[in-house]
Design a protein around this motif. Structure first.
Motif, PDB file in Angstrom:
ATOM      1  N   ASP A 286     -27.466  13.294   6.851  1.00  0.00           N
ATOM      2  CA  ASP A 286     -26.636  12.651   7.876  1.00  0.00           C
ATOM      3  C   ASP A 286     -25.410  13.515   8.160  1.00  0.00           C
ATOM      4  OD1 ASP A 286     -25.044  11.070   9.506  1.00  0.00           O
ATOM      5  OD2 ASP A 286     -25.527   9.206   8.445  1.00  0.00           O
ATOM      6  N   ARG A 287     -25.461  14.246   9.259  1.00  0.00           N
ATOM      7  CA  ARG A 287     -24.385  15.178   9.620  1.00  0.00           C
ATOM      8  C   ARG A 287     -23.514  14.626  10.757  1.00  0.00           C
ATOM      9  NH1 ARG A 287     -26.257  20.407   8.023  1.00  0.00           N
ATOM     10  NH2 ARG A 287     -27.920  20.112   6.490  1.00  0.00           N
ATOM     11  N   THR A 288     -23.463  13.318  10.912  1.00  0.00           N
ATOM     12  CA  THR A 288     -22.790  12.715  12.065  1.00  0.00           C
ATOM     13  C   THR A 288     -21.362  13.207  12.236  1.00  0.00           C
ATOM     14  OG1 THR A 288     -24.161  10.727  11.872  1.00  0.00           O
ATOM     15  CG2 THR A 288     -22.136  10.542  13.165  1.00  0.00           C
ATOM     16  N   ILE A 289     -20.607  13.356  11.133  1.00  0.00           N
ATOM     17  CA  ILE A 289     -19.203  13.756  11.282  1.00  0.00           C
ATOM     18  C   ILE A 289     -19.076  15.183  11.815  1.00  0.00           C
ATOM     19  CG2 ILE A 289     -18.459  12.164   9.493  1.00  0.00           C
ATOM     20  CD1 ILE A 289     -17.980  14.610   7.679  1.00  0.00           C
ATOM     21  N   GLU A 290     -20.169  15.947  11.776  1.00  0.00           N
ATOM     22  CA  GLU A 290     -20.145  17.296  12.345  1.00  0.00           C
ATOM     23  C   GLU A 290     -20.361  17.265  13.843  1.00  0.00           C
ATOM     24  OE1 GLU A 290     -23.118  19.535  10.326  1.00  0.00           O
ATOM     25  OE2 GLU A 290     -22.139  19.424   8.359  1.00  0.00           O
ATOM     26  N   THR A 291     -20.957  16.174  14.346  1.00  0.00           N
ATOM     27  CA  THR A 291     -21.294  16.090  15.771  1.00  0.00           C
ATOM     28  C   THR A 291     -20.431  15.107  16.556  1.00  0.00           C
ATOM     29  OG1 THR A 291     -23.018  14.425  15.304  1.00  0.00           O
ATOM     30  CG2 THR A 291     -23.679  16.741  15.316  1.00  0.00           C
TER      31      THR A 291
ATOM     32  N   ASN B  79      -9.761  10.064   5.778  1.00  0.00           N
ATOM     33  CA  ASN B  79     -10.863   9.423   6.489  1.00  0.00           C
ATOM     34  C   ASN B  79     -12.002   9.214   5.502  1.00  0.00           C
ATOM     35  OD1 ASN B  79     -10.165   9.921   9.629  1.00  0.00           O
ATOM     36  ND2 ASN B  79      -9.605  11.733   8.432  1.00  0.00           N
ATOM     37  N   GLN B  80     -12.644   8.067   5.550  1.00  0.00           N
ATOM     38  CA  GLN B  80     -13.832   7.838   4.723  1.00  0.00           C
ATOM     39  C   GLN B  80     -15.031   7.677   5.654  1.00  0.00           C
ATOM     40  OE1 GLN B  80     -15.540   4.679   1.444  1.00  0.00           O
ATOM     41  NE2 GLN B  80     -13.359   5.181   1.384  1.00  0.00           N
ATOM     42  N   ASN B  81     -15.993   8.577   5.512  1.00  0.00           N
ATOM     43  CA  ASN B  81     -17.141   8.589   6.422  1.00  0.00           C
ATOM     44  C   ASN B  81     -18.430   8.939   5.695  1.00  0.00           C
ATOM     45  OD1 ASN B  81     -14.677   9.275   8.226  1.00  0.00           O
ATOM     46  ND2 ASN B  81     -16.258   8.686   9.689  1.00  0.00           N
ATOM     47  N   ARG B  82     -19.522   8.473   6.247  1.00  0.00           N
ATOM     48  CA  ARG B  82     -20.844   8.811   5.726  1.00  0.00           C
ATOM     49  C   ARG B  82     -21.113  10.294   5.965  1.00  0.00           C
ATOM     50  NH1 ARG B  82     -24.773   5.084   5.126  1.00  0.00           N
ATOM     51  NH2 ARG B  82     -23.634   3.709   6.551  1.00  0.00           N
ATOM     52  N   TYR B  83     -21.610  10.983   4.914  1.00  0.00           N
ATOM     53  CA  TYR B  83     -21.904  12.412   5.044  1.00  0.00           C
ATOM     54  C   TYR B  83     -22.887  12.812   3.963  1.00  0.00           C
ATOM     55  CZ  TYR B  83     -20.919  17.394   6.002  1.00  0.00           C
ATOM     56  OH  TYR B  83     -21.010  18.720   6.348  1.00  0.00           O
ATOM     57  N   SER B  84     -23.973  13.428   4.368  1.00  0.00           N
ATOM     58  CA  SER B  84     -24.970  13.898   3.417  1.00  0.00           C
ATOM     59  C   SER B  84     -25.805  14.982   4.065  1.00  0.00           C
ATOM     60  CB  SER B  84     -25.879  12.748   2.968  1.00  0.00           C
ATOM     61  OG  SER B  84     -26.790  12.376   4.000  1.00  0.00           O
TER      62      SER B  84
ATOM     63  N   ALA C 262       0.863  -1.186   0.000  1.00  0.00           N
ATOM     64  CA  ALA C 262       0.000   0.000   0.000  1.00  0.00           C
ATOM     65  C   ALA C 262       0.896   1.231   0.000  1.00  0.00           C
ATOM     66  CB  ALA C 262      -0.922   0.012   1.213  1.00  0.00           C
ATOM     67  N   LEU C 263       0.463   2.284  -0.688  1.00  0.00           N
ATOM     68  CA  LEU C 263       1.233   3.530  -0.703  1.00  0.00           C
ATOM     69  C   LEU C 263       0.822   4.458   0.438  1.00  0.00           C
ATOM     70  CD1 LEU C 263       1.319   4.397  -4.517  1.00  0.00           C
ATOM     71  CD2 LEU C 263       2.879   2.971  -3.175  1.00  0.00           C
ATOM     72  N   TYR C 264      -0.468   4.477   0.757  1.00  0.00           N
ATOM     73  CA  TYR C 264      -1.011   5.326   1.815  1.00  0.00           C
ATOM     74  C   TYR C 264      -2.021   4.510   2.610  1.00  0.00           C
ATOM     75  CZ  TYR C 264       0.528   9.053  -1.418  1.00  0.00           C
ATOM     76  OH  TYR C 264       1.241   9.851  -2.273  1.00  0.00           O
ATOM     77  N   VAL C 265      -2.391   5.021   3.785  1.00  0.00           N
ATOM     78  CA  VAL C 265      -3.428   4.354   4.565  1.00  0.00           C
ATOM     79  C   VAL C 265      -4.510   5.354   4.954  1.00  0.00           C
ATOM     80  CG1 VAL C 265      -1.797   2.654   5.456  1.00  0.00           C
ATOM     81  CG2 VAL C 265      -2.333   4.682   6.830  1.00  0.00           C
ATOM     82  N   GLY C 266      -5.675   4.798   5.260  1.00  0.00           N
ATOM     83  CA  GLY C 266      -6.803   5.596   5.703  1.00  0.00           C
ATOM     84  C   GLY C 266      -7.615   4.838   6.728  1.00  0.00           C
ATOM     85  N   ILE C 267      -8.567   5.523   7.337  1.00  0.00           N
ATOM     86  CA  ILE C 267      -9.494   4.891   8.262  1.00  0.00           C
ATOM     87  C   ILE C 267     -10.909   5.284   7.859  1.00  0.00           C
ATOM     88  CG2 ILE C 267      -7.896   4.646  10.198  1.00  0.00           C
ATOM     89  CD1 ILE C 267      -8.968   7.225  11.362  1.00  0.00           C
ATOM     90  N   SER C 268     -11.848   4.412   8.170  1.00  0.00           N
ATOM     91  CA  SER C 268     -13.227   4.633   7.762  1.00  0.00           C
ATOM     92  C   SER C 268     -14.162   4.361   8.932  1.00  0.00           C
ATOM     93  CB  SER C 268     -13.577   3.702   6.588  1.00  0.00           C
ATOM     94  OG  SER C 268     -14.899   3.912   6.146  1.00  0.00           O
ATOM     95  N   ASN C 269     -15.215   5.159   9.041  1.00  0.00           N
ATOM     96  CA  ASN C 269     -16.232   5.007  10.086  1.00  0.00           C
ATOM     97  C   ASN C 269     -15.651   5.194  11.488  1.00  0.00           C
ATOM     98  OD1 ASN C 269     -18.543   4.234   8.346  1.00  0.00           O
ATOM     99  ND2 ASN C 269     -17.238   2.470   7.884  1.00  0.00           N
TER     100      ASN C 269
END
Length: 331
Positions: free
Chosen positions: A200-205, A192-197, A162-169
Protein backbone atom coordinates in the motif's frame (compact mmCIF):
# COMPACT_ATOMS: atom_id res chain seq x y z
CA UNK A 1 5.22 -9.01 42.38
CA UNK A 2 4.95 -5.66 40.62
CA UNK A 3 6.65 -4.88 37.35
CA UNK A 4 10.21 -3.55 37.39
CA UNK A 5 11.58 -2.15 34.14
CA UNK A 6 14.82 -3.39 32.62
CA UNK A 7 17.43 -0.69 33.17
CA UNK A 8 19.17 -1.66 29.91
CA UNK A 9 16.07 -1.19 27.76
CA UNK A 10 17.40 1.75 25.73
CA UNK A 11 20.56 0.06 24.52
CA UNK A 12 19.48 -1.28 21.11
CA UNK A 13 16.44 0.80 20.21
CA UNK A 14 16.88 3.63 17.71
CA UNK A 15 15.10 6.95 18.29
CA UNK A 16 14.31 9.56 15.66
CA UNK A 17 13.02 13.12 15.94
CA UNK A 18 9.47 13.49 14.67
CA UNK A 19 10.01 15.88 11.81
CA UNK A 20 11.50 19.17 12.97
CA UNK A 21 10.14 18.79 16.50
CA UNK A 22 12.15 18.04 19.63
CA UNK A 23 10.28 14.80 20.33
CA UNK A 24 12.03 11.52 19.58
CA UNK A 25 10.04 8.37 18.88
CA UNK A 26 11.32 4.81 18.88
CA UNK A 27 11.80 3.18 15.48
CA UNK A 28 9.12 0.68 16.50
CA UNK A 29 5.93 1.73 18.30
CA UNK A 30 3.32 -0.55 19.88
CA UNK A 31 -0.26 -0.30 18.62
CA UNK A 32 -3.29 -1.30 20.71
CA UNK A 33 -5.79 -1.71 17.87
CA UNK A 34 -6.50 -5.45 17.83
CA UNK A 35 -4.89 -7.02 20.91
CA UNK A 36 -6.29 -5.05 23.84
CA UNK A 37 -10.03 -5.66 23.52
CA UNK A 38 -12.64 -7.38 25.61
CA UNK A 39 -11.74 -10.83 24.24
CA UNK A 40 -8.01 -10.60 24.97
CA UNK A 41 -6.27 -12.08 28.00
CA UNK A 42 -5.29 -9.40 30.52
CA UNK A 43 -2.05 -11.12 31.58
CA UNK A 44 -0.92 -11.33 27.96
CA UNK A 45 -1.74 -7.63 27.51
CA UNK A 46 0.50 -6.82 30.45
CA UNK A 47 3.32 -8.91 29.04
CA UNK A 48 3.00 -7.17 25.66
CA UNK A 49 3.45 -3.80 27.39
CA UNK A 50 6.32 -5.03 29.55
CA UNK A 51 8.15 -6.70 26.66
CA UNK A 52 7.80 -3.60 24.53
CA UNK A 53 8.98 -1.19 27.21
CA UNK A 54 11.81 -3.47 28.36
CA UNK A 55 13.16 -3.29 24.82
CA UNK A 56 12.96 0.47 24.35
CA UNK A 57 9.52 0.73 22.75
CA UNK A 58 8.44 3.83 24.62
CA UNK A 59 5.50 4.80 22.40
CA UNK A 60 2.07 3.21 22.97
CA UNK A 61 -0.57 4.14 20.39
CA UNK A 62 -4.29 4.02 21.19
CA UNK A 63 -7.58 5.51 20.01
CA UNK A 64 -10.93 6.17 21.65
CA UNK A 65 -12.74 3.33 19.82
CA UNK A 66 -10.06 0.61 19.88
CA UNK A 67 -11.41 -2.60 21.29
CA UNK A 68 -13.74 -4.25 20.81
CA UNK A 69 -15.79 -2.84 22.59
CA UNK A 70 -15.25 0.88 22.02
CA UNK A 71 -12.99 2.29 24.73
CA UNK A 72 -11.87 -1.13 25.93
CA UNK A 73 -8.23 -0.77 24.83
CA UNK A 74 -7.92 2.50 26.75
CA UNK A 75 -9.55 0.93 29.82
CA UNK A 76 -7.23 -2.05 29.71
CA UNK A 77 -4.20 0.16 29.27
CA UNK A 78 -5.46 2.35 32.10
CA UNK A 79 -5.53 -0.63 34.45
CA UNK A 80 -2.03 -1.71 33.40
CA UNK A 81 -0.79 1.86 33.83
CA UNK A 82 -2.38 2.20 37.26
CA UNK A 83 -1.12 -1.14 38.53
CA UNK A 84 2.32 -1.31 36.91
CA UNK A 85 3.51 1.56 34.73
CA UNK A 86 2.68 4.77 36.59
CA UNK A 87 6.25 5.13 37.97
CA UNK A 88 7.49 5.26 34.35
CA UNK A 89 5.06 7.89 33.02
CA UNK A 90 7.82 10.34 32.09
CA UNK A 91 9.56 7.65 30.03
CA UNK A 92 6.44 6.85 27.98
CA UNK A 93 4.80 8.46 24.97
CA UNK A 94 1.06 7.78 25.09
CA UNK A 95 -1.07 8.81 22.15
CA UNK A 96 -4.78 8.57 21.43
CA UNK A 97 -7.16 9.69 18.71
CA UNK A 98 -10.72 10.72 17.94
CA UNK A 99 -12.47 11.01 14.61
CA UNK A 100 -14.30 7.78 13.88
CA UNK A 101 -17.57 6.53 15.33
CA UNK A 102 -17.44 6.40 19.13
CA UNK A 103 -20.88 6.97 20.70
CA UNK A 104 -24.46 7.28 19.51
CA UNK A 105 -26.01 10.52 18.36
CA UNK A 106 -24.74 13.48 16.36
CA UNK A 107 -21.76 14.33 18.61
CA UNK A 108 -19.85 11.04 18.69
CA UNK A 109 -18.15 11.07 15.30
CA UNK A 110 -16.30 13.36 12.89
CA UNK A 111 -14.21 16.44 13.50
CA UNK A 112 -16.31 18.87 15.50
CA UNK A 113 -14.93 20.75 18.47
CA UNK A 114 -17.72 19.23 20.57
CA UNK A 115 -16.71 15.66 19.70
CA UNK A 116 -12.92 15.97 19.84
CA UNK A 117 -12.67 17.71 23.20
CA UNK A 118 -15.33 15.54 24.84
CA UNK A 119 -13.63 12.42 23.49
CA UNK A 120 -10.25 13.49 24.83
CA UNK A 121 -11.73 14.00 28.29
CA UNK A 122 -13.26 10.52 28.15
CA UNK A 123 -9.97 8.97 26.96
CA UNK A 124 -8.03 10.56 29.80
CA UNK A 125 -10.56 9.26 32.29
CA UNK A 126 -10.41 5.71 30.89
CA UNK A 127 -6.61 5.67 30.96
CA UNK A 128 -6.23 7.47 34.27
CA UNK A 129 -3.95 10.11 32.77
CA UNK A 130 -3.69 13.85 33.27
CA UNK A 131 -2.55 14.32 29.67
CA UNK A 132 -1.57 12.41 26.54
CA UNK A 133 1.66 13.10 24.73
CA UNK A 134 0.04 13.15 21.26
CA UNK A 135 -3.63 13.70 20.42
CA UNK A 136 -4.67 12.96 16.84
CA UNK A 137 -7.62 13.76 14.67
CA UNK A 138 -8.20 10.27 13.29
CA UNK A 139 -9.59 11.06 9.83
CA UNK A 140 -10.47 13.83 7.45
CA UNK A 141 -14.01 15.13 7.92
CA UNK A 142 -15.18 17.17 4.93
CA UNK A 143 -18.42 18.01 6.76
CA UNK A 144 -16.60 20.04 9.42
CA UNK A 145 -14.55 23.18 8.69
CA UNK A 146 -10.89 22.33 8.97
CA UNK A 147 -10.39 25.48 11.06
CA UNK A 148 -12.78 24.10 13.68
CA UNK A 149 -11.04 20.72 13.86
CA UNK A 150 -7.57 22.22 14.07
CA UNK A 151 -8.81 24.72 16.63
CA UNK A 152 -9.98 21.84 18.80
CA UNK A 153 -6.53 20.22 18.60
CA UNK A 154 -4.98 23.53 19.60
CA UNK A 155 -7.37 23.79 22.55
CA UNK A 156 -6.34 20.31 23.68
CA UNK A 157 -2.75 21.54 24.00
CA UNK A 158 -3.64 24.89 25.55
CA UNK A 159 -5.74 23.13 28.18
CA UNK A 160 -2.75 20.98 29.17
CA UNK A 161 -4.46 17.75 28.12
CA UNK A 162 -2.05 17.05 25.23
CA UNK A 163 1.59 17.98 24.65
CA UNK A 164 1.58 17.61 20.85
CA UNK A 165 -0.99 16.99 18.13
CA UNK A 166 -1.11 14.88 15.01
CA UNK A 167 -3.41 13.96 12.16
CA UNK A 168 -4.18 10.54 10.75
CA UNK A 169 -5.51 9.31 7.39
CA UNK A 170 -5.12 12.75 5.78
CA UNK A 171 -4.00 13.29 2.21
CA UNK A 172 -1.25 15.71 1.22
CA UNK A 173 -3.42 18.63 0.17
CA UNK A 174 -5.51 18.59 3.35
CA UNK A 175 -2.41 18.11 5.47
CA UNK A 176 -0.89 21.26 3.96
CA UNK A 177 -4.02 23.25 4.84
CA UNK A 178 -4.01 21.82 8.37
CA UNK A 179 -0.33 22.70 8.76
CA UNK A 180 -0.97 26.32 7.81
CA UNK A 181 -3.80 26.65 10.33
CA UNK A 182 -1.85 25.03 13.16
CA UNK A 183 1.23 27.10 12.39
CA UNK A 184 -0.79 30.29 12.72
CA UNK A 185 -2.12 29.02 16.05
CA UNK A 186 1.44 28.16 17.21
CA UNK A 187 0.21 24.65 17.94
CA UNK A 188 2.86 21.87 18.16
CA UNK A 189 1.71 19.69 15.25
CA UNK A 190 4.47 17.11 14.77
CA UNK A 191 3.24 13.92 13.11
CA UNK A 192 1.05 12.21 10.54
CA UNK A 193 -0.16 8.64 11.06
CA UNK A 194 -0.94 6.85 7.81
CA UNK A 195 -1.20 3.39 6.32
CA UNK A 196 2.02 2.41 4.53
CA UNK A 197 3.41 -0.92 3.42
CA UNK A 198 5.04 -2.69 0.52
CA UNK A 199 1.53 -3.41 -0.75
CA UNK A 200 0.00 0.00 0.00
CA UNK A 201 1.89 3.03 -1.33
CA UNK A 202 -1.02 5.49 -1.07
CA UNK A 203 0.98 8.15 0.80
CA UNK A 204 3.40 8.22 -2.15
CA UNK A 205 0.59 9.01 -4.59
CA UNK A 206 -1.79 11.23 -2.59
CA UNK A 207 0.87 13.83 -1.74
CA UNK A 208 1.05 13.09 1.99
CA UNK A 209 4.63 11.87 2.06
CA UNK A 210 5.92 14.82 0.05
CA UNK A 211 3.87 17.34 2.04
CA UNK A 212 5.09 15.97 5.37
CA UNK A 213 8.71 16.19 4.27
CA UNK A 214 8.27 19.74 2.99
CA UNK A 215 6.56 20.86 6.22
CA UNK A 216 9.03 19.09 8.51
CA UNK A 217 6.47 16.72 10.04
CA UNK A 218 7.01 13.11 11.02
CA UNK A 219 5.23 10.05 9.65
CA UNK A 220 4.15 7.09 11.76
CA UNK A 221 3.36 4.15 9.47
CA UNK A 222 0.52 1.84 10.49
CA UNK A 223 -0.53 -1.51 8.97
CA UNK A 224 3.04 -2.16 7.72
CA UNK A 225 2.15 -5.85 7.42
CA UNK A 226 -1.04 -5.10 5.44
CA UNK A 227 -3.22 -6.53 8.23
CA UNK A 228 -1.22 -9.75 8.23
CA UNK A 229 -0.96 -10.34 4.49
CA UNK A 230 2.78 -9.62 4.68
CA UNK A 231 3.43 -12.54 7.02
CA UNK A 232 3.73 -16.26 6.47
CA UNK A 233 0.17 -16.74 7.75
CA UNK A 234 -1.54 -16.62 4.35
CA UNK A 235 1.12 -18.17 2.11
CA UNK A 236 -0.97 -21.33 1.74
CA UNK A 237 -4.46 -19.85 1.88
CA UNK A 238 -6.71 -18.69 4.72
CA UNK A 239 -6.18 -20.54 8.04
CA UNK A 240 -9.31 -21.21 10.07
CA UNK A 241 -7.89 -19.38 13.09
CA UNK A 242 -6.81 -16.28 11.15
CA UNK A 243 -8.29 -12.82 11.53
CA UNK A 244 -9.48 -12.98 7.92
CA UNK A 245 -11.49 -16.14 8.65
CA UNK A 246 -12.80 -15.05 12.07
CA UNK A 247 -13.39 -11.32 11.61
CA UNK A 248 -13.73 -9.85 8.14
CA UNK A 249 -14.38 -6.28 9.20
CA UNK A 250 -10.88 -5.03 8.38
CA UNK A 251 -9.38 -7.80 6.23
CA UNK A 252 -11.79 -9.33 3.75
CA UNK A 253 -11.28 -12.68 2.08
CA UNK A 254 -11.28 -11.04 -1.34
CA UNK A 255 -8.06 -9.23 -0.32
CA UNK A 256 -6.25 -12.52 -0.84
CA UNK A 257 -6.75 -12.74 -4.59
CA UNK A 258 -4.56 -15.03 -6.68
CA UNK A 259 -2.46 -12.09 -7.99
CA UNK A 260 -1.96 -10.83 -4.41
CA UNK A 261 -1.06 -14.32 -3.20
CA UNK A 262 1.52 -14.58 -5.98
CA UNK A 263 3.07 -11.27 -4.86
CA UNK A 264 3.20 -12.39 -1.23
CA UNK A 265 4.91 -15.64 -2.14
CA UNK A 266 7.47 -13.85 -4.32
CA UNK A 267 8.17 -11.36 -1.52
CA UNK A 268 8.57 -14.26 0.91
CA UNK A 269 11.23 -15.77 -1.33
CA UNK A 270 13.12 -12.47 -1.38
CA UNK A 271 12.84 -12.18 2.41
CA UNK A 272 14.36 -15.65 2.81
CA UNK A 273 17.26 -14.60 0.61
CA UNK A 274 17.81 -11.63 2.96
CA UNK A 275 17.79 -13.94 6.00
CA UNK A 276 14.48 -12.50 7.23
CA UNK A 277 10.89 -13.59 7.63
CA UNK A 278 8.40 -11.90 5.34
CA UNK A 279 7.11 -9.84 8.28
CA UNK A 280 10.61 -8.69 9.22
CA UNK A 281 11.39 -7.66 5.65
CA UNK A 282 8.10 -5.76 5.40
CA UNK A 283 8.92 -3.78 8.54
CA UNK A 284 12.51 -3.22 7.42
CA UNK A 285 11.25 -1.92 4.08
CA UNK A 286 9.18 0.77 5.81
CA UNK A 287 12.03 1.83 8.10
CA UNK A 288 14.60 2.02 5.29
CA UNK A 289 12.92 5.31 4.38
CA UNK A 290 14.37 8.23 6.33
CA UNK A 291 11.06 10.09 6.02
CA UNK A 292 9.40 7.51 8.27
CA UNK A 293 9.76 8.35 11.95
CA UNK A 294 8.41 5.11 13.37
CA UNK A 295 6.59 1.95 12.31
CA UNK A 296 3.57 0.78 14.30
CA UNK A 297 3.32 -2.91 15.13
CA UNK A 298 0.57 -4.97 16.70
CA UNK A 299 1.18 -8.20 18.57
CA UNK A 300 -0.81 -10.96 20.19
CA UNK A 301 2.24 -12.60 21.83
CA UNK A 302 5.39 -11.08 23.39
CA UNK A 303 7.49 -13.29 21.11
CA UNK A 304 6.20 -11.39 18.10
CA UNK A 305 7.57 -8.14 19.51
CA UNK A 306 10.97 -9.72 20.07
CA UNK A 307 11.01 -11.08 16.52
CA UNK A 308 10.14 -7.66 15.11
CA UNK A 309 12.93 -6.00 17.10
CA UNK A 310 15.48 -7.98 15.09
CA UNK A 311 14.89 -5.70 12.10
CA UNK A 312 16.67 -2.77 13.73
CA UNK A 313 20.04 -3.88 12.38
CA UNK A 314 18.73 -4.99 9.00
CA UNK A 315 16.94 -2.04 7.38
CA UNK A 316 19.25 -1.54 4.39
CA UNK A 317 18.16 -2.71 0.93
CA UNK A 318 20.36 -2.98 -2.11
CA UNK A 319 19.30 -1.24 -5.29
CA UNK A 320 18.63 -4.65 -6.82
CA UNK A 321 16.38 -5.66 -3.89
CA UNK A 322 14.39 -2.44 -4.15
CA UNK A 323 13.91 -2.92 -7.87
CA UNK A 324 12.79 -6.50 -7.31
CA UNK A 325 10.23 -5.44 -4.68
CA UNK A 326 8.85 -2.79 -7.02
CA UNK A 327 8.71 -5.32 -9.86
CA UNK A 328 6.85 -7.83 -7.73
CA UNK A 329 4.34 -5.24 -6.53
CA UNK A 330 3.89 -3.58 -9.94
CA UNK A 331 5.16 -0.19 -8.78
Amino acid sequence: MSYSADNNRYGTMKYTYSGNSGLKLPAISLGFWHSFGIHNDYEIMKQLCFTAFDNGITHFDLANNYGPEYGRAERNFGQIFREELRPYRDELIISTKAGYDMWAGPYGDGGSRKYLLASLDQSLQRMGLDYVDIFYHHRMDPQTPLEETMGALDQAVRSGKALYVGISNYDGATMEKATAILKELHCPFIINQNRYSILDRTIETNGLKQAAYKAGKGILAFSPLAQGLLTDKYLHGIPDNSRMARDGRYLHKDALSQPTLAKIRALNTLASQRGQTLAQMALSWVLKDKQITSVLIGASRPEQILENLRILTHCVFSEEEQKEINRITDV
